[in-house]
Motif scaffolding. Structure first.
Motif, PDB file in Angstrom:
ATOM      1  N   LEU A  11       0.838  -1.191   0.000  1.00 52.31           N
ATOM      2  CA  LEU A  11       0.000   0.000   0.000  1.00 52.31           C
ATOM      3  C   LEU A  11       0.877   1.246   0.000  1.00 52.31           C
ATOM      4  CD1 LEU A  11      -2.869   1.153   0.183  1.00 52.31           C
ATOM      5  CD2 LEU A  11      -2.630   1.096   2.658  1.00 52.31           C
ATOM      6  N   GLY A  12       1.964   1.215   0.781  1.00 54.24           N
ATOM      7  CA  GLY A  12       2.902   2.330   0.819  1.00 54.24           C
ATOM      8  C   GLY A  12       3.549   2.557  -0.537  1.00 54.24           C
ATOM      9  N   ALA A  13       3.914   1.489  -1.201  1.00 52.69           N
ATOM     10  CA  ALA A  13       4.535   1.603  -2.520  1.00 52.69           C
ATOM     11  C   ALA A  13       3.555   2.196  -3.523  1.00 52.69           C
ATOM     12  CB  ALA A  13       5.032   0.242  -2.986  1.00 52.69           C
ATOM     13  N   ALA A  14       2.297   1.773  -3.443  1.00 54.12           N
ATOM     14  CA  ALA A  14       1.280   2.297  -4.361  1.00 54.12           C
ATOM     15  C   ALA A  14       1.067   3.784  -4.107  1.00 54.12           C
ATOM     16  CB  ALA A  14      -0.030   1.530  -4.192  1.00 54.12           C
ATOM     17  N   SER A  15       1.042   4.171  -2.838  1.00 53.23           N
ATOM     18  CA  SER A  15       0.871   5.582  -2.496  1.00 53.23           C
ATOM     19  C   SER A  15       2.056   6.396  -2.995  1.00 53.23           C
ATOM     20  CB  SER A  15       0.733   5.754  -0.982  1.00 53.23           C
ATOM     21  OG  SER A  15      -0.433   5.121  -0.530  1.00 53.23           O
ATOM     22  N   ARG A  16       3.252   5.873  -2.824  1.00 50.10           N
ATOM     23  CA  ARG A  16       4.465   6.560  -3.280  1.00 50.10           C
ATOM     24  C   ARG A  16       4.430   6.731  -4.802  1.00 50.10           C
ATOM     25  NH1 ARG A  16       9.157   7.855  -0.898  1.00 50.10           N
ATOM     26  NH2 ARG A  16       8.615   6.775   1.007  1.00 50.10           N
ATOM     27  N   GLU A  17       4.001   5.705  -5.517  1.00 48.17           N
ATOM     28  CA  GLU A  17       3.897   5.792  -6.973  1.00 48.17           C
ATOM     29  C   GLU A  17       2.867   6.833  -7.388  1.00 48.17           C
ATOM     30  OE1 GLU A  17       3.282   2.027  -8.879  1.00 48.17           O
ATOM     31  OE2 GLU A  17       4.918   1.103  -7.748  1.00 48.17           O
ATOM     32  N   TYR A  18       1.747   6.892  -6.661  1.00 47.72           N
ATOM     33  CA  TYR A  18       0.698   7.872  -6.951  1.00 47.72           C
ATOM     34  C   TYR A  18       1.241   9.290  -6.755  1.00 47.72           C
ATOM     35  CZ  TYR A  18      -3.577  10.580  -6.541  1.00 47.72           C
ATOM     36  OH  TYR A  18      -4.552  11.529  -6.701  1.00 47.72           O
ATOM     37  N   ILE A  19       1.922   9.523  -5.633  1.00 50.76           N
ATOM     38  CA  ILE A  19       2.493  10.838  -5.346  1.00 50.76           C
ATOM     39  C   ILE A  19       3.560  11.185  -6.377  1.00 50.76           C
ATOM     40  CG2 ILE A  19       3.849  12.169  -3.677  1.00 50.76           C
ATOM     41  CD1 ILE A  19       2.391  10.480  -1.473  1.00 50.76           C
ATOM     42  N   ASP A  20       4.370  10.213  -6.765  1.00 50.42           N
ATOM     43  CA  ASP A  20       5.387  10.444  -7.789  1.00 50.42           C
ATOM     44  C   ASP A  20       4.735  10.854  -9.107  1.00 50.42           C
ATOM     45  OD1 ASP A  20       8.155  10.445  -8.640  1.00 50.42           O
ATOM     46  OD2 ASP A  20       7.712   8.592  -9.731  1.00 50.42           O
ATOM     47  N   GLY A  21       3.620  10.230  -9.447  1.00 54.90           N
ATOM     48  CA  GLY A  21       2.890  10.597 -10.660  1.00 54.90           C
ATOM     49  C   GLY A  21       2.380  12.032 -10.600  1.00 54.90           C
ATOM     50  N   LEU A  22       1.876  12.442  -9.426  1.00 55.10           N
ATOM     51  CA  LEU A  22       1.424  13.827  -9.264  1.00 55.10           C
ATOM     52  C   LEU A  22       2.589  14.801  -9.407  1.00 55.10           C
ATOM     53  CD1 LEU A  22      -1.028  13.505  -6.229  1.00 55.10           C
ATOM     54  CD2 LEU A  22      -1.633  13.931  -8.622  1.00 55.10           C
TER      55      LEU A  22
END
Length: 112
Positions: A11-22
């Motif tokens: 879940l942390g990795a997915a959140s980090r990827e989402y923030i990186d995309g933003l």
């Protein structure tokens, strides 16, 4: 318990990827107003930027910043973006902070 830990890590990795995309969309992508060359995604989900952040004259969903900033080493500009709050603004700005021309009802969230 072992499986729960793995779930939280993914879940942390997915959140980090989402923030990186933003960050790529709003800070780096061609056509963005920012000239960010370096940013760090912190464990708490905030983003530190080494340099300037220009988020002015943009319209964001729900009229709030899409990225939660931690520290910005130089200038932070979010003027004329129809923001209704300063949620997501950095805690620390090393240079100039500009937020005029928005629809703010308070200065809660302004950098220290």
């Amino acid at each position: 318990m072992k499986y729960l830990k793995k779930f939280n890590e993914s879940l942390g990795a997915a959140s980090r990827e989402y923030i990186d995309g933003l960050c790529k969309k709003y800070l780096i992508e061609e056509g963005s107003h920012s000239f960010v060359k370096s940013y760090t995604i912190n464990d708490d989900g905030t983003v530190d930027v080494d340099g300037d952040v220009y988020m002015s004259f943009r319209r964001f969903t729900s009229n709030v910043l899409p990225i939660k900033f931690g520290k910005v080493s130089r200038h932070f500009d979010c003027e004329n973006s129809s923001l209704v709050s300063l949620d997501g603004c950095p805690n620390y700005v090393g240079g100039r902070f500009k937020c005029n021309g928005n629809r703010l009802t308070s200065l809660k969230g302004i950098p220290d």
